[in-house]
Every structure is written in structure tokens, then in C-alpha cells.
Design a protein around this motif. Structure first.
Motif, PDB file in Angstrom:
ATOM      1  N   GLN A 182     -14.138  -6.767  -7.555  1.00  0.00           N
ATOM      2  CA  GLN A 182     -12.711  -7.030  -7.973  1.00  0.00           C
ATOM      3  C   GLN A 182     -11.922  -5.663  -7.254  1.00  0.00           C
ATOM      4  O   GLN A 182     -12.308  -4.827  -7.474  1.00  0.00           O
ATOM      5  N   HIS A 183     -10.834  -5.586  -6.444  1.00  0.00           N
ATOM      6  CA  HIS A 183     -10.023  -4.712  -5.910  1.00  0.00           C
ATOM      7  C   HIS A 183      -9.182  -4.347  -6.887  1.00  0.00           C
ATOM      8  O   HIS A 183      -7.599  -5.175  -6.857  1.00  0.00           O
ATOM      9  N   SER A 210       0.902  -0.767   0.067  1.00  0.00           N
ATOM     10  CA  SER A 210       0.120  -0.564  -0.143  1.00  0.00           C
ATOM     11  C   SER A 210       0.918   1.258   0.320  1.00  0.00           C
ATOM     12  O   SER A 210       0.340   2.275  -0.268  1.00  0.00           O
ATOM     13  N   ASP A 255      -5.303  -2.230  -6.703  1.00  0.00           N
ATOM     14  CA  ASP A 255      -4.967  -1.561  -5.534  1.00  0.00           C
ATOM     15  C   ASP A 255      -4.791   0.323  -5.584  1.00  0.00           C
ATOM     16  O   ASP A 255      -5.417   0.447  -4.528  1.00  0.00           O
ATOM     17  N   ASP A 309      -3.139 -10.197 -11.213  1.00  0.00           N
ATOM     18  CA  ASP A 309      -3.368  -9.066 -11.421  1.00  0.00           C
ATOM     19  C   ASP A 309      -3.165  -8.718 -12.528  1.00  0.00           C
ATOM     20  O   ASP A 309      -4.840  -8.576 -12.744  1.00  0.00           O
ATOM     21  N   PRO A 359     -12.908  -0.471  -6.384  1.00  0.00           N
ATOM     22  CA  PRO A 359     -13.828  -2.402  -6.596  1.00  0.00           C
ATOM     23  C   PRO A 359     -14.735  -1.690  -8.100  1.00  0.00           C
ATOM     24  O   PRO A 359     -14.964  -1.038  -8.668  1.00  0.00           O
ATOM     25  N   HIS A 373      -8.011   4.488  -3.732  1.00  0.00           N
ATOM     26  CA  HIS A 373      -6.554   3.773  -3.353  1.00  0.00           C
ATOM     27  C   HIS A 373      -7.766   2.213  -3.196  1.00  0.00           C
ATOM     28  O   HIS A 373      -9.188   2.599  -3.308  1.00  0.00           O
ATOM     29  N   GLU A 374      -8.117   1.370  -3.960  1.00  0.00           N
ATOM     30  CA  GLU A 374      -8.129  -0.176  -3.498  1.00  0.00           C
ATOM     31  C   GLU A 374      -9.468   0.338  -4.265  1.00  0.00           C
ATOM     32  O   GLU A 374     -11.050  -0.097  -3.733  1.00  0.00           O
ATOM     33  N   GLU A 409      -1.780  -1.631 -10.200  1.00  0.00           N
ATOM     34  CA  GLU A 409      -1.488  -2.967  -9.430  1.00  0.00           C
ATOM     35  C   GLU A 409       0.094  -2.878  -8.503  1.00  0.00           C
ATOM     36  O   GLU A 409       0.688  -2.720  -9.634  1.00  0.00           O
TER      37      GLU A 409
END
Length: 269
Positions: free
Chosen positions: A82-83, A42, A85, A116, A69, A66-67, A100
Motif C-alpha cells: 500500500q502506498h 503530487s 502519498d 484513502d 510503501p 513521498h509514496e 493522503e
């Protein structure tokens, strides 16, 4: 436009490396504890997003997250979240970036980063459809890219040094669908490296061009699309895949052309 993006990411990577160096030297943060020499991935994403905005002449037109969805089937019977990054919307360049990141703490982690990245190309086949609406954006109006981030300890036996010394080759093998536009790797402190790879995901200008050609009555692309439609109506499947939908399209053909074919068919019905 792609050259502008390549340059932009190159400038960002330089700032990103500077951010890392400050964190590890000036501010005393360390990418390891007593038994685990790694930094949480992260931090890679945070420092890169920060660097992207910082190195922009107009950061007010840039949005980062960030992250991210994204609901997707990915071959399953129901959608799952699915997340991703990290995510960047750059309205100055009319470009979006899906990020990613991985800590290359073991040789197999390169394969995990590759999976990924490949997942993002599978997701692409599901989110690029209809009117292109995605998080309030029209995807068809933006160029899209995948950025892979990694940190590597070159002192980790022989495989760490091999990955660093052959970073371009590693990036080439990471992607089966597209070749990287640019790769980079840099040593931050002794034996600790960070790297990136930039890969195209969607070309908005190419898509618009294909769609415009399909609307020309005597264009060869239109004729091919009409033949494909007739084949599908007769056989229940496309020449380019085993199924009838975008998920079954052959990866050997340009994604933008296939997408234009599909959307042109739907709009012409």
C-alpha cells in the motif's frame, strides 16, 4: 502535545498556502491546461512537505518521504504493498504524519479521499503490533496523525462551492473512526482553494498509560483484560469482535487500550 501538533500543522498550512500562491502567481505555474483545470496531487504533497520543513525551528530533526510503501493484508489472503502519498517523522515533536492527497476534480473524489483515509486506519491495525518496529522507528514512542490534503475549484458547478463552504462538515464525514483535530481551507487564486484535515491515529502517552495500568495487580483494566483472556481461551474469540486477532477488534473501543491488552497478553505469556 496534541495542541502543539495542531499549532504546528496550522503554521505549516499557512506556509503551504504561501508556497502555492508563489507558484501560481510569482512563478507563473498554473493548475490547469486548456481543458483540465487540475494540478497533479503530487504537487500538494511536495509543497506540504517543503512547508513543514521550512517552518520548523530545527529541520535537521525532520525526515520526509513521498509514496511510503507499507505491506498490509487489509482482509486479503496475502500482503500487498500500500502506498501512502507522503510521510513525516518529526523527532522534535515525537510525532509522525501519514499524508493522503486528492484533486477534487469531481464530487465523487471526496469519497475517494475518504476511502484513502479509512485505509490508513485499517493499516494501523496491522503495523501496531509486537515491539512496534516500523522503518527503524518504535511506533509506540511516537504520536501518529493522518493529514488529508485537497484542492478544489469552487467554480465547478454548484458542488465545488458547496464543498468549500462546508469544508468542516465534509471533513467530519470523511472519517468514521476519529474526529478531526483541525481543518482548514483557503483561496489561493480566484475560485481555487486548498484544504487540509488533521486526524489523530495513535496516542503514545495513552498507550503507555494503559500498559502501565495493566501491570498493576489490582487495577480494573488488568482485571478486565484477564477476563477477556479467559473468555477467549474458552470460546476462541474476543468479546469485542468476531475473530481472535487485532484485525477483528471493535472500533467502538479505544485503539490504544485494545493494543495494550494484546501486547500485555503476549508479554505475559
Amino acid at each position: 502535545m496534541r495542541q502543539e501538533v495542531v499549532q504546528r500543522i496550522g503554521v505549516t498550512f499557512s506556509q503551504y498556502c504561501s508556497n502555492y500562491e508563489n507558484a501560481l502567481t510569482k512563478f507563473g505555474f498554473q493548475p490547469w491546461c486548456r481543458t483540465n483545470r487540475s494540478m497533479h496531487e503530487s504537487n500538494q504533497v511536495s509543497l506540504f512537505l517543503e512547508a513543514y520543513k521550512y517552518s520548523s525551528n530545527d529541520p535537521s530533526n525532520i525526515f520526509t518521504w513521498h509514496e511510503l510503501p507499507i505491506p498490509a493484508f487489509l482482509g486479503n489472503l496475502k500482503q500487498e504493498i500500500q502506498h501512502i502519498d507522503g510521510f513525516i517523522i518529526d523527532n522534535n515533536l515525537k510525532s509522525i504524519f501519514f499524508i493522503e492527497a486528492k484533486r477534487i476534480s469531481h464530487q465523487r473524489r471526496i469519497g475517494e479521499l475518504s476511502r484513502d483515509d479509512e485505509r490508513m486506519f485499517d493499516i494501523r491495525k496491522e503495523i501496531y503490533h509486537g515491539n512496534g518496529d516500523f522503518r527503524g522507528l518504535n511506533l509506540f514512542e511516537y504520536d501518529a496523525f493522518v493529514i488529508s490534503l485537497a484542492d478544489i475549484w469552487a467554480s465547478e458547478k454548484q458542488w465545488g462551492r458547496k464543498i468549500v463552504d462546508n469544508w468542516d462538515d465534509e471533513c467530519e464525514h470523511m472519517f468514521s473512526e476519529e474526529n478531526p483535530l483541525k481543518n482548514g481551507v483557503k483561496e489561493i487564486i480566484t475560485d481555487y482553494f486548498v484544504g487540509y484535515s488533521l486526524v489523530p491515529l495513535f496516542d503514545s502517552k495513552e498507550y503507555s498509560k494503559c500498559l502501565a495500568e495493566l501491570n498493576e495487580p489490582n487495577n480494573e483494566l488488568r482485571k478486565t483484560a484477564l477476563k477477556e483472556r479467559q473468555y477467549f481461551l474458552k470460546h476462541g474469540k474476543h468479546h469485542t469482535g468476531e475473530g481472535s486477532g487485532i484485525l477483528a477488534w471493535s472500533d467502538e473501543l479505544e485503539f490504544e487500550r485494545l493494543l495494550a491488552d494484546l501486547n500485555w497478553e503476549e508479554s505475559d505469556d
